[in-house]
Design a protein around this motif. Structure first.
Motif, PDB file in Angstrom:
ATOM      1  N   SER A  72     -74.206 -90.114 120.768  1.00  0.00           N
ATOM      2  CA  SER A  72     -75.297 -91.172 119.732  1.00  0.00           C
ATOM      3  C   SER A  72     -75.566 -90.030 118.640  1.00  0.00           C
ATOM      4  O   SER A  72     -75.829 -90.404 117.574  1.00  0.00           O
ATOM      5  N   LYS A  73     -75.328 -89.004 118.658  1.00  0.00           N
ATOM      6  CA  LYS A  73     -75.287 -88.214 117.568  1.00  0.00           C
ATOM      7  C   LYS A  73     -74.642 -88.565 116.470  1.00  0.00           C
ATOM      8  O   LYS A  73     -75.294 -88.676 115.310  1.00  0.00           O
ATOM      9  N   ALA A  74     -73.538 -88.327 116.869  1.00  0.00           N
ATOM     10  CA  ALA A  74     -72.754 -89.081 115.755  1.00  0.00           C
ATOM     11  C   ALA A  74     -72.462 -90.324 115.009  1.00  0.00           C
ATOM     12  O   ALA A  74     -72.788 -90.412 114.222  1.00  0.00           O
ATOM     13  N   ARG A  75     -73.905 -91.205 115.811  1.00  0.00           N
ATOM     14  CA  ARG A  75     -73.703 -92.669 115.538  1.00  0.00           C
ATOM     15  C   ARG A  75     -75.511 -92.560 115.108  1.00  0.00           C
ATOM     16  O   ARG A  75     -75.691 -93.559 113.709  1.00  0.00           O
ATOM     17  N   ARG A  76     -76.201 -91.262 115.267  1.00  0.00           N
ATOM     18  CA  ARG A  76     -77.625 -91.378 114.184  1.00  0.00           C
ATOM     19  C   ARG A  76     -76.871 -90.927 112.505  1.00  0.00           C
ATOM     20  O   ARG A  76     -77.980 -91.115 111.622  1.00  0.00           O
ATOM     21  N   ILE A  77     -76.393 -90.092 112.519  1.00  0.00           N
ATOM     22  CA  ILE A  77     -75.684 -89.746 111.395  1.00  0.00           C
ATOM     23  C   ILE A  77     -75.418 -90.421 110.833  1.00  0.00           C
ATOM     24  O   ILE A  77     -75.047 -90.571 109.336  1.00  0.00           O
ATOM     25  N   ILE A  78     -73.985 -91.671 111.238  1.00  0.00           N
ATOM     26  CA  ILE A  78     -73.460 -92.412 110.069  1.00  0.00           C
ATOM     27  C   ILE A  78     -74.494 -93.530 109.438  1.00  0.00           C
ATOM     28  O   ILE A  78     -74.491 -94.090 108.354  1.00  0.00           O
ATOM     29  N   GLU A  79     -75.763 -93.591 110.848  1.00  0.00           N
ATOM     30  CA  GLU A  79     -76.864 -94.019 110.396  1.00  0.00           C
ATOM     31  C   GLU A  79     -78.127 -93.485 109.336  1.00  0.00           C
ATOM     32  O   GLU A  79     -77.927 -94.881 108.069  1.00  0.00           O
ATOM     33  N   GLU A  80     -77.538 -92.815 109.046  1.00  0.00           N
ATOM     34  CA  GLU A  80     -78.178 -92.123 107.989  1.00  0.00           C
ATOM     35  C   GLU A  80     -77.725 -91.800 106.414  1.00  0.00           C
ATOM     36  O   GLU A  80     -78.270 -91.154 105.332  1.00  0.00           O
ATOM     37  N   LEU A  81     -76.379 -92.540 107.061  1.00  0.00           N
ATOM     38  CA  LEU A  81     -75.749 -92.111 105.306  1.00  0.00           C
ATOM     39  C   LEU A  81     -75.558 -93.130 104.698  1.00  0.00           C
ATOM     40  O   LEU A  81     -76.001 -94.189 105.517  1.00  0.00           O
ATOM     41  N   PRO A  82     -75.386 -93.134 103.268  1.00  0.00           N
ATOM     42  CA  PRO A  82     -76.145 -94.117 102.160  1.00  0.00           C
ATOM     43  C   PRO A  82     -75.117 -95.544 102.277  1.00  0.00           C
ATOM     44  O   PRO A  82     -74.064 -95.699 102.446  1.00  0.00           O
TER      45      PRO A  82
END
Length: 82
Positions: A72-82
């Motif tokens: 879930s932490k990796a998915r959150r970081i992916i979502e924040e990418l431009p």
């Protein structure tokens, strides 16, 4: 259209430890290219079966929760990418 990026915790059966445990890795897939990142945990094949069972108990449940947290932490970081 935003390109799909996936994150999943897998176990590396190719690089087993001397004690027979398998290291857990975070697999990131982007445009069919995979990258693996160590997450600092390893499990015996028996523990892997218990973690992946529908109703894990005690220590397997804690480990499954840790793996879900990493995903879930990796998915959150992916979502924040431009």
């Amino acid at each position: 259209m935003k390109a799909a990026v996936t994150a999943l915790v897998t176990f590396d059966a190719y690089h087993t430890h001397k004690d027979g445990s398998l290291p857990a890795r975070l697999r990131i897939t982007y445009q069919r290219q995979r990258k693996y990142y160590a997450i600092g945990r390893s499990c015996s094949p028996d523990m892997i079966e218990r973690v992946q069972s529908p109703n894990p108990r005690t220590d397997a449940l804690k480990l499954k929760g840790y793996f879900q947290e990493v995903e879930s932490k990796a998915r959150r970081i992916i979502e924040e990418l431009p």
